[in-house]
Motif scaffolding. Structure first.
Motif: not given
Length: 235
Positions: A10-24, A222-231
């Motif tokens: 992750d620390r080596e990933l480039p900066n790219v425009p954010a594309a938040p969920a949901p996705w179609r 394909l529909e990718f919804p917002v994920a439920e995220v937990a620690p």
């Protein structure tokens, strides 16, 4: 590579425009349901620690997808799902444990939105005489090569009609647990596999796989919804 890891941390990933969920997303591709030897299916190089001891059933799945449209732009991907895991709470879920995509936009947003462990690779897709040859590589080294052909009529399908319990996707990434239930619709045709090769260090060993079902997916959404995220703290 003796244990599971991302090729680009992750620390080596480039900066790219954010594309938040949901996705179609729309596109086409190939879906393979496989029976893999136990050693390949449990290969620690392609199974993250959070899932390594979990009971595992159902088929392994390999997909090659060519997305014509997505919130992160067009891209291609090759993914692997070892099967359907029994989760610590007794429920069941699928998990993508190895995946390559053709753009950094997809890599970064896929990890950020759903914890999907995407790495970037180069893709080639060639068609001749009804057969498609698909090749994925990184720095000139082959990751996988597939050769397939579709046959028979196109049949409509809608994965969203399946209950959530059969579509549940669970991902572990950067100390978090992501859960979602993607949906899909489109058409499929039966397919025949002529070649199925991979580099076991970069992708699960496919040489000994038995193809239980091969499909060509056409004109799908394909529909990718917002994920439920937990620690998540590894046990």
């Amino acid at each position: 590579m003796s244990a599971w890891r991302l090729l680009t941390p992750d620390r080596e990933l480039p900066n790219v425009p954010a594309a938040p969920a949901p996705w179609r997303l729309t596109g086409d591709g190939w879906i393979l349901l496989l029976e893999l030897p136990a050693a390949a299916r449990r290969d620690p190089r392609h199974l993250p620690p959070e899932l390594r001891e979990r009971p595992l059933g159902g088929p392994a799945i390999v997909m090659f997808v060519d997305y014509a449209e997505s919130p992160a732009g067009p891209y291609r991907e090759l993914l692997y799902i070892p099967g359907r895991f029994t989760l610590p709470d007794g429920r069941h879920g699928w998990s993508v444990t190895r995946i390559y995509v053709s753009t950094w936009e997809s890599v970064v947003n896929g990890r950020r939105n759903w914890g999907i462990p995407k790495d970037r690779a180069d893709f080639a897709r060639e068609a001749a005489g009804g057969t498609e040859e698909l090749r994925v590589s990184i720095d000139g080294r082959s990751i996988a090569a597939l050769e397939m052909s579709a046959r028979g009529p196109r049949l409509p399908t809608r994965a969203g009609l399946l209950p959530v319990s059969l579509r549940r996707l669970v991902q572990y990434h950067a100390g978090r647990r992501f859960e979602l239930a993607p949906g899909a619709s489109g058409g499929v045709r039966l397919a025949r596999v002529a070649r199925l090769d991979s580099d076991p260090e970069l992708f699960p060993a496919l040489a000994g796989a038995k193809v239980r079902l091969a499909l060509k997916a056409e004109h799908f959404t394909l529909e990718f919804p917002v994920a439920e995220v937990a620690p998540h703290t590894p046990r």
